[in-house]
Design a protein around this motif. Structure first.
Motif, mmCIF file in Angstrom:
data_model
loop_
_atom_site.group_PDB
_atom_site.id
_atom_site.type_symbol
_atom_site.label_atom_id
_atom_site.label_comp_id
_atom_site.label_asym_id
_atom_site.label_seq_id
_atom_site.Cartn_x
_atom_site.Cartn_y
_atom_site.Cartn_z
ATOM 1 N N ALA A 201 41.578 39.919 35.523
ATOM 2 C CA ALA A 201 40.900 39.629 37.424
ATOM 3 C C ALA A 201 41.927 39.398 38.262
ATOM 4 O O ALA A 201 42.151 39.629 39.574
ATOM 5 C CB ALA A 201 40.098 38.006 36.853
ATOM 6 N N SER A 216 38.121 47.997 41.022
ATOM 7 C CA SER A 216 37.570 46.960 40.278
ATOM 8 C C SER A 216 36.480 46.717 40.782
ATOM 9 O O SER A 216 35.636 45.870 39.716
ATOM 10 C CB SER A 216 38.702 46.362 39.884
ATOM 11 N N LEU A 220 34.196 43.652 37.739
ATOM 12 C CA LEU A 220 33.715 42.651 38.525
ATOM 13 C C LEU A 220 32.434 41.884 38.922
ATOM 14 O O LEU A 220 32.368 40.681 38.354
ATOM 15 C CB LEU A 220 34.576 42.665 39.766
ATOM 16 N N ALA A 236 36.160 36.330 38.731
ATOM 17 C CA ALA A 236 36.185 37.428 39.283
ATOM 18 C C ALA A 236 34.978 37.442 40.584
ATOM 19 O O ALA A 236 35.845 38.463 41.301
ATOM 20 C CB ALA A 236 34.630 37.769 38.384
ATOM 21 N N ALA A 239 38.724 37.370 42.760
ATOM 22 C CA ALA A 239 38.712 38.743 43.123
ATOM 23 C C ALA A 239 37.981 39.697 43.722
ATOM 24 O O ALA A 239 38.804 39.930 44.192
ATOM 25 C CB ALA A 239 39.099 39.373 41.563
#
Length: 644
Positions: A201, A216, A220, A236, A239
């Motif tokens: 992450a 992603s 996530l 997560a 991110a």
């Protein structure tokens, strides 16, 4: 082994060390400070014994400052020079041109790929502070710009680092696998443990392209929804704030998490990174309602924490999407428990604040939190309308002594308030009552030469909630209201340079040269500043290499002429003085701190605690990011037209 053999090693080691030139006051910062005669004799090339043991060679090279390290002979046809290239590659703050040279040389010496060289260098970094982090960041950027095929050739090594190395190194490896087109392998490794999922992450923010980051999103979301680990969920969430493909959906996912005691801080910080104005109004109102209530319940002693300040920053943004009467009610409740807080950060190597303007209500208290994430000292000085340049120039004249202990801040009625000058990684707070008269009040960094780029506007309004409904961007306080166009690179312009030069109009380029503040530091035909090199002979000096010239403009720290390197002096009483080194002898150091002054600032040697030569150019990056491709080519055309 006899006792004589045991004694021989340290005695011989000391003999070698004594033969190595020292670096002045600070080995840790690789100071460029040298004690010479009154004429500032040239630095002599060091003598380094490359045929000794690796430990001795490493020690010798580590003792050298950047200038001397680059004077050590190096060749690609003999492996004995490998430690020199490794030292240059791993040196914090080294100019990119020397890192590139070292990577190419090490790849040739080892008969391997540049990607392999960079990964080995990254693995060797032991993170123990800001300098090592800077080196890791620089090498990571180089690794992630390698061709996917080159990264695929070291896939096994990348997978090993991702699975077993330190969290920071693992994140780099995960990012490299993604750039290589091996994201499935990366996610398989990440699923092996919570630690690996966190490292994966954390790799998202390292990815150089938006489409790589956006890919992603599904994973996530899954980690946020299903992970039993708070640390994994928090990583997560952080991110998710790096993605730009669907900010409204990201807001909808993150906003409810503000109510979670364990995930709130991560959610708030991630929401603050999303673009403004993309959220649903009803969700903004419910989130603001929760945070206002939370502020009322927060003990007074906890209302100055970073977490609380971030939450109040988010409330401030949310209220812009809430009906004005409701927002005014929320604002009134907040005013009962806290002052309005504006957090402003400096942007590393770009000589700018991350907040170009903000609004405050006339007569109301406001606290400005200034965080310095740059490598140079900065302050923030609020001036009367239209007085930015006058205050900045007056600050240059008073110098580091300043007024009431505030360096480069003049004693002037045009100064409303000012922070201290803060060093890298420092934070300061400035609490004031906003002026009672609505208007546009500039704020500026008064450190020498910074005002050309580092400024913003505090907009004082009579009704903040009404202004938030229809905000008006203030006028640029130095006369240019340009919006961001693109973070330009050489690759974006290289194919169009020659055609652009042929069709350019020098008069247009000359106007842009002045508007972009180039004339403040550079002379053309005898007119302009003296901080940077004369540009009249730029084209013949570069032998017509238009691409090379463009690279110097877009990435000014790529290669710095030693004559124009910035030196930072820290005095024994804690003051910082910055400028071009004009003269140094046993008695004093002379720095040209003011581009508009012919007289240098003289500092006695006894008053100097340390002096460091910066590896970052005084010319900021992103100088032309507010200009179009055509305008940049017009500027290039003007520089070519004045060639002598």
């Amino acid at each position: 082994m006899s006792k004589f053999a045991v004694l021989w090693i340290p005695v011989y080691f000391v003999a070698v060390v004594c033969a190595v030139p020292t670096t002045g006051r600070s080995d840790d910062t690789h100071s460029a400070h040298q004690h010479g005669d009154a004429k500032s004799a040239p630095v002599e090339a060091p003598t380094v014994f490359l045929d000794k043991s690796p430990r001795i060679v490493e020690y010798q090279l580590k003792r050298l400052d950047d200038t001397r390290l680059l004077m050590v002979p190096r060749q690609t046809d003999d492996p004995k020079y490998k430690p020199v290239y490794q030292a240059i590659l791993g040196r914090s703050g080294m100019s990119p041109q020397y890192r590139i040279e070292s990577v190419e040389a090490l790849a040739k010496i080892d008969g391997t790929s540049q990607a392999a060289v960079l990964l080995d260098a990254i693995k060797s970094i032991k993170l123990d502070g800001r300098e090592s982090q800077r080196t890791l960041d620089a090498l990571t950027r180089m690794l992630l710009t390698q061709e996917p095929a080159s990264l695929q050739s070291i896939a096994d090594d990348l997978e090993s680092v991702a699975a077993d190395d330190s969290p920071e190194h693992a994140s780099v490896a995960f990012a490299a696998l993604t750039v290589a087109g091996l994201s499935d392998q990366a996610m398989t490794i990440a699923d092996a443990s919570d630690e690996s999922n966190i490292a994966w992450a954390n790799s998202i923010k390292l990815l150089p392209k938006a489409d790589q980051r956006n890919a992603s999103r599904d994973r996530l979301i899954r980690l946020i929804d299903s992970s039993e680990s708070q640390s994994v969920s928090s990583a997560a969430i952080a991110a998710l704030g790096e993605l730009n493909d669907d900010p409204a959906a990201n807001f909808a996912k993150l906003a409810p998490l503000v109510a979670s005691d364990t995930l709130r801080n991560s959610a708030v910080r991630s929401l603050l990174r999303l673009p403004r104005g993309t959220a649903d109004g009803a969700l903004c109102q419910s989130t603001a309602e929760f945070l206002v209530g939370l502020a009322e319940k927060t003990p007074p002693a906890d209302r100055t924490t970073d977490e609380f300040v971030d939450a109040m920053q988010l409330v401030d943004r949310l209220l812009a999407k809430v009906p004005a009467d409701v927002a005014k009610t929320y604002r009134g409740r907040l005013n009962e428990v806290t002052v309005r807080v504006i957090k402003i950060r400096t942007v590393e190597e770009e000589m700018r604040y991350d907040v170009p303007y903000f609004a405050v209500e006339a007569g109301r208290p406001v606290q400005i939190v200034l965080e310095n994430h740059d490598l140079m000292p900065h302050n923030l000085v609020i001036t009367q309308p239209g007085k930015l340049k006058e205050v900045a120039n007056a600050g240059l004249n008073v110098g580091p002594e300043g007024t009431n202990g505030l360096a480069y801040v003049p004693d002037s009625d045009d100064v409303i308030a000012a922070t201290p000058m803060i060093q890298p990684d420092e934070v300061t707070r400035l609490t004031i009552d906003a002026p009672t008269e609505p208007g546009e009040y500039p704020y500026v960094c008064t450190f020498p030469q910074h005002w050309y780029r580092m400024y913003g506007v505090m907009v004082v309004v009579s009704d903040l909630e009404q202004w938030n409904k229809a905000p008006v961007e203030p006028k640029n306080p130095i006369g240019s209201n340009r919006a961001f166009v693109q973070a330009w690179t050489v690759d974006d312009l290289e194919d169009d340079i020659e055609a652009g030069l042929r069709g350019s109009t020098p008069a247009i380029g000359q106007k842009l040269f002045v508007e972009a503040s180039c004339a403040g530091c550079h002379k053309i035909a005898g007119k302009g500043g003296v901080v940077g090199p004369e540009l009249t002979d730029l084209w013949p000096r570069w032998k017509g290499d238009s691409v090379g010239i463009l690279r110097e403009i877009l990435d000014p720290s790529h290669k710095i002429d030693p004559k124009y390197a910035m030196h930072l002096v820290l005095t024994v009483d804690g003051k910082t003085v910055s400028g071009i080194l004009v003269k140094e002898d046993d008695e004093a150091v002379s720095l040209l701190t003011n581009p508009e002054s012919k007289e240098p600032t003289v500092i006695a040697q006894d008053d100097i605690d340390d002096m460091v030569k910066s590896s970052t150019s005084m010319m900021p990056k992103a100088l032309l990011d507010q200009y179009s491709k055509g305008e940049i080519l017009e500027l290039m055309g003007y520089l070519k037209s004045v060639a002598k």
